[in-house]
Design a protein around this motif. Sequence first.
Motif, PDB file in Angstrom:
ATOM      1  N   UNK A   1       0.844  -1.197   0.000  1.00  0.00           N
ATOM      2  CA  UNK A   1       0.000   0.000   0.000  1.00  0.00           C
ATOM      3  C   UNK A   1       0.877   1.244   0.000  1.00  0.00           C
ATOM      4  N   UNK A   2       0.264   2.375   0.253  1.00  0.00           N
ATOM      5  CA  UNK A   2       1.034   3.616   0.276  1.00  0.00           C
ATOM      6  C   UNK A   2       2.072   3.644   1.370  1.00  0.00           C
ATOM      7  N   UNK A   3       1.737   3.034   2.544  1.00  0.00           N
ATOM      8  CA  UNK A   3       2.669   3.104   3.681  1.00  0.00           C
ATOM      9  C   UNK A   3       2.918   1.762   4.334  1.00  0.00           C
ATOM     10  N   UNK A   4       2.225   0.711   3.907  1.00  0.00           N
ATOM     11  CA  UNK A   4       2.384  -0.571   4.566  1.00  0.00           C
ATOM     12  C   UNK A   4       1.966  -1.725   3.677  1.00  0.00           C
ATOM     13  N   UNK A   5       1.216  -2.682   4.277  1.00  0.00           N
ATOM     14  CA  UNK A   5       0.836  -3.889   3.553  1.00  0.00           C
ATOM     15  C   UNK A   5      -0.601  -4.286   3.903  1.00  0.00           C
ATOM     16  N   UNK A   6      -1.268  -4.904   2.937  1.00  0.00           N
ATOM     17  CA  UNK A   6      -2.568  -5.535   3.151  1.00  0.00           C
ATOM     18  C   UNK A   6      -2.397  -7.047   2.981  1.00  0.00           C
ATOM     19  N   UNK A   7      -2.846  -7.814   3.971  1.00  0.00           N
ATOM     20  CA  UNK A   7      -2.816  -9.277   3.895  1.00  0.00           C
ATOM     21  C   UNK A   7      -4.248  -9.783   3.713  1.00  0.00           C
ATOM     22  N   UNK A   8      -4.474 -10.596   2.681  1.00  0.00           N
ATOM     23  CA  UNK A   8      -5.822 -11.065   2.331  1.00  0.00           C
ATOM     24  C   UNK A   8      -6.070 -12.460   2.923  1.00  0.00           C
TER      25      UNK A   8
ATOM     26  N   UNK B   1      -4.906  -1.330  -9.229  1.00  0.00           N
ATOM     27  CA  UNK B   1      -3.759  -0.405  -9.293  1.00  0.00           C
ATOM     28  C   UNK B   1      -4.105   0.972  -8.732  1.00  0.00           C
ATOM     29  N   UNK B   2      -4.859   1.036  -7.620  1.00  0.00           N
ATOM     30  CA  UNK B   2      -5.274   2.320  -7.055  1.00  0.00           C
ATOM     31  C   UNK B   2      -4.060   3.187  -6.716  1.00  0.00           C
ATOM     32  N   UNK B   3      -4.300   4.492  -6.741  1.00  0.00           N
ATOM     33  CA  UNK B   3      -3.230   5.463  -6.491  1.00  0.00           C
ATOM     34  C   UNK B   3      -3.381   6.048  -5.099  1.00  0.00           C
ATOM     35  N   UNK B   4      -2.357   5.899  -4.269  1.00  0.00           N
ATOM     36  CA  UNK B   4      -2.345   6.477  -2.922  1.00  0.00           C
ATOM     37  C   UNK B   4      -2.115   7.984  -3.026  1.00  0.00           C
ATOM     38  N   UNK B   5      -2.570   8.724  -2.022  1.00  0.00           N
ATOM     39  CA  UNK B   5      -2.401  10.189  -2.049  1.00  0.00           C
ATOM     40  C   UNK B   5      -0.934  10.596  -2.064  1.00  0.00           C
ATOM     41  N   UNK B   6      -0.037   9.685  -1.657  1.00  0.00           N
ATOM     42  CA  UNK B   6       1.403   9.975  -1.676  1.00  0.00           C
ATOM     43  C   UNK B   6       1.983   9.849  -3.081  1.00  0.00           C
ATOM     44  N   UNK B   7       1.189   9.340  -4.020  1.00  0.00           N
ATOM     45  CA  UNK B   7       1.678   9.134  -5.382  1.00  0.00           C
ATOM     46  C   UNK B   7       2.092   7.707  -5.651  1.00  0.00           C
ATOM     47  N   UNK B   8       2.082   6.847  -4.629  1.00  0.00           N
ATOM     48  CA  UNK B   8       2.465   5.443  -4.766  1.00  0.00           C
ATOM     49  C   UNK B   8       1.251   4.624  -5.201  1.00  0.00           C
ATOM     50  N   UNK B   9       1.451   3.729  -6.172  1.00  0.00           N
ATOM     51  CA  UNK B   9       0.356   2.862  -6.599  1.00  0.00           C
ATOM     52  C   UNK B   9       0.343   1.568  -5.775  1.00  0.00           C
ATOM     53  N   UNK B  10      -0.872   1.098  -5.442  1.00  0.00           N
ATOM     54  CA  UNK B  10      -1.016  -0.192  -4.791  1.00  0.00           C
ATOM     55  C   UNK B  10      -0.603  -1.281  -5.787  1.00  0.00           C
ATOM     56  N   UNK B  11       0.168  -2.294  -5.311  1.00  0.00           N
ATOM     57  CA  UNK B  11       0.585  -3.363  -6.210  1.00  0.00           C
ATOM     58  C   UNK B  11       0.639  -4.684  -5.432  1.00  0.00           C
ATOM     59  N   UNK B  12       0.495  -5.768  -6.178  1.00  0.00           N
ATOM     60  CA  UNK B  12       0.530  -7.097  -5.562  1.00  0.00           C
ATOM     61  C   UNK B  12       1.972  -7.504  -5.299  1.00  0.00           C
ATOM     62  N   UNK B  13       2.284  -7.812  -4.042  1.00  0.00           N
ATOM     63  CA  UNK B  13       3.603  -8.326  -3.674  1.00  0.00           C
ATOM     64  C   UNK B  13       3.575  -9.850  -3.770  1.00  0.00           C
ATOM     65  N   UNK B  14       2.498 -10.446  -3.241  1.00  0.00           N
ATOM     66  CA  UNK B  14       2.227 -11.872  -3.479  1.00  0.00           C
ATOM     67  C   UNK B  14       0.950 -11.925  -4.300  1.00  0.00           C
ATOM     68  N   UNK B  15       0.935 -12.596  -5.438  1.00  0.00           N
ATOM     69  CA  UNK B  15      -0.199 -12.543  -6.357  1.00  0.00           C
ATOM     70  C   UNK B  15      -1.508 -12.974  -5.696  1.00  0.00           C
ATOM     71  N   UNK B  16      -2.589 -12.402  -6.198  1.00  0.00           N
ATOM     72  CA  UNK B  16      -3.923 -12.758  -5.722  1.00  0.00           C
ATOM     73  C   UNK B  16      -4.252 -14.183  -6.138  1.00  0.00           C
ATOM     74  N   UNK B  17      -4.784 -14.969  -5.217  1.00  0.00           N
ATOM     75  CA  UNK B  17      -5.169 -16.344  -5.485  1.00  0.00           C
ATOM     76  C   UNK B  17      -6.566 -16.592  -4.944  1.00  0.00           C
ATOM     77  N   UNK B  18      -7.218 -17.621  -5.481  1.00  0.00           N
ATOM     78  CA  UNK B  18      -8.553 -17.976  -4.986  1.00  0.00           C
ATOM     79  C   UNK B  18      -8.466 -18.789  -3.700  1.00  0.00           C
ATOM     80  N   UNK B  19      -7.290 -19.269  -3.369  1.00  0.00           N
ATOM     81  CA  UNK B  19      -7.104 -20.086  -2.157  1.00  0.00           C
ATOM     82  C   UNK B  19      -6.405 -19.261  -1.081  1.00  0.00           C
ATOM     83  N   UNK B  20      -7.125 -18.324  -0.516  1.00  0.00           N
ATOM     84  CA  UNK B  20      -6.547 -17.467   0.520  1.00  0.00           C
ATOM     85  C   UNK B  20      -6.364 -18.246   1.813  1.00  0.00           C
TER      86      UNK B  20
END
Length: 663
Positions: A94-101, A131-150
Amino acid sequence: METVTFAREYLCNYGFSVIPVGIDKKPLIEWKEFQRRFPTVKELDEWFSKDDVNIAIVTGAISDLVVLDVDGEEGIRSITENKLHIPETSMVKTGRGFHYYFRYREGVKNLTDYYPGIDLRGEGGYVLAPPSLHSSGVRYRWVRPLTKNLAEIPEWIIKRDTETKKKELNWVDDLLRGVESGRRNDSLASLAGHFFGKNLGFNETLSILLDWNRRNNPPLPDAEVIKTVESIYKREREKISLKEGKPDIELLFDDPLDIDNINAPFIARYLDIASSITDAPKDYHLGSILAVLSTVIGPNVSSPIMTGLTRKLKPNLYVLLIGESSLFRKSTALYLAVELLKKIPDCFGEDSKEEEKRYGLILPQSFSPEALLVILSKRDGRPSLLVKDEISGLLNAFRRTYMAGTKEDLIKLYDGDRIEQMTLGRGYIRICNPYLSWLSATTPDSFSSAFEDGDISSGLIPRFLVVYPDNHGWGKRIEIISDDLENFPGFSSLQEDIKKIYSYWEKNRVTYHLSERGLEIFNRLISKLETMIDKEPNLDKTLARIPWISYKIAMILQAVDDGLEISREEKDLIRDDYLLLAISIVNRFIPQTLKAIEIIGQSETNRVINKIIRYLSSEPKGRRDIMRKFHLTSDFTDKIRRTMIERELIDVKRAPNEVWRLR
């Protein structure tokens, strides 16, 4: 890849509910409905074809998704210092950290600052997605690819302070065993507050506490228990309104209705007599008599009041009584009001070869949607009353798209719109001037499954006067059967008055208007509603019909007097006090309508949980007893147990035999 392509991918390939948000992370639409339904591809194309639109995924049950939000260095430090294990799963930078699904677990809601810098997005939340854009100018990106088996959500995320649980369990458990004189009132207030704090409804809490009261030494009078629980319930509702910044619906209008002193002679007389026959809530009697009166007044009464349409407003009503079986006596109230119609010659129709004469004022109890339209075509331009003791079967029939007759037709019938259909079995059906009133009853469970969110946005539910009172009858024996009602003091006189009103409006016609002051009152009502909708926009569809229902009831009140030929000077003018009374009546039922809407689409899991809570209120029960009582499978019982533990509703003793106990 374009934003719209990502949005389609999330929806179509992964089953995520997706909404558009701005660079400030705020939704660009009213998004609450997308917690319960998926957007269409057409909606996605419309939303994400614009520039500077970010994608958000709705978390919770709809997307089967929970997201752990680790924000910056503070969140990473919390994970390290507390030795929190995060399983390997899909992850976003994310813009400043991470999202875990993680895969959703029922009952998991949003949690803020669970640890410093760590939030949880569950039911009622959403997260920005690549690919949302954070207010800091950083784009959200997948670090570990999205899977159907979370991965499954880690246990430490949903764990609570067990010491607090045990402390709470002990005092509740002690009180539920019953108390001596001198502790009863304080204990009652404490238990009521506890159960309302657990989000139990009024009826469930009252049922538990009436049962608890029987274990007291000596028990309090039931009336005192009911009064105390009602008081605590209102207090808790006020707390929620203040906390969430919601307007107080019950104070929307100036004059609260005194149902024991209604200034409309015929209705006041009926309420008195009906209440002496049965202890059903007076709200039921009021709703039922309004439906019956709207029928006997019929289509010859109208008003040119602006409704946004070209046709005149007619006084027909749809009325729905909601309550648990037996206790509330909703069917008793319904059929008591219908008994008033039995002296009208046209009540049930004739045994005739002519179809036009075969169907009477009261429609047959059983029919298909197609048959309903056929019957109404035979009674075109004449009043009809649809009486259904249980509404769910009829509504489910109207869902079947392969049959003639849909829920949209129910709206058209209410509005008096022309209906024309070509059917396979019945040929061409045409209804030019429909006039349908509807009086039905149902239980909360049936209501929640029969209606859908779409029935709010379509305007079907807002067209109903919904009667869903908190209080109910407590065992007065009903000794009078329907055939003897006309011998009950005053009832035969009511029947004669109903017959007189019906005969008068069969022969006479009127177009009602408001006085100048009445028009000011009506515009003030609309202005107050607009103010309320500005504060709570999601109530727009729910409250949109209130002015017109109020106006219909005012027409009914006036037409009753005119039908009984009560002398007055201006025959086409609605009295100002009747308009005010009509607004007060509708105001009384607004909170009941909103309460009903809250349970629409409630899951089978929640319905079973509410029943188990009542079952456990007297004493702990074994798992096998619970499964036998409610006919549950082993897998579903496991799901119920897990959910109730997560919601802090029960504690479970597993050995030697599993026992469930209310907290």
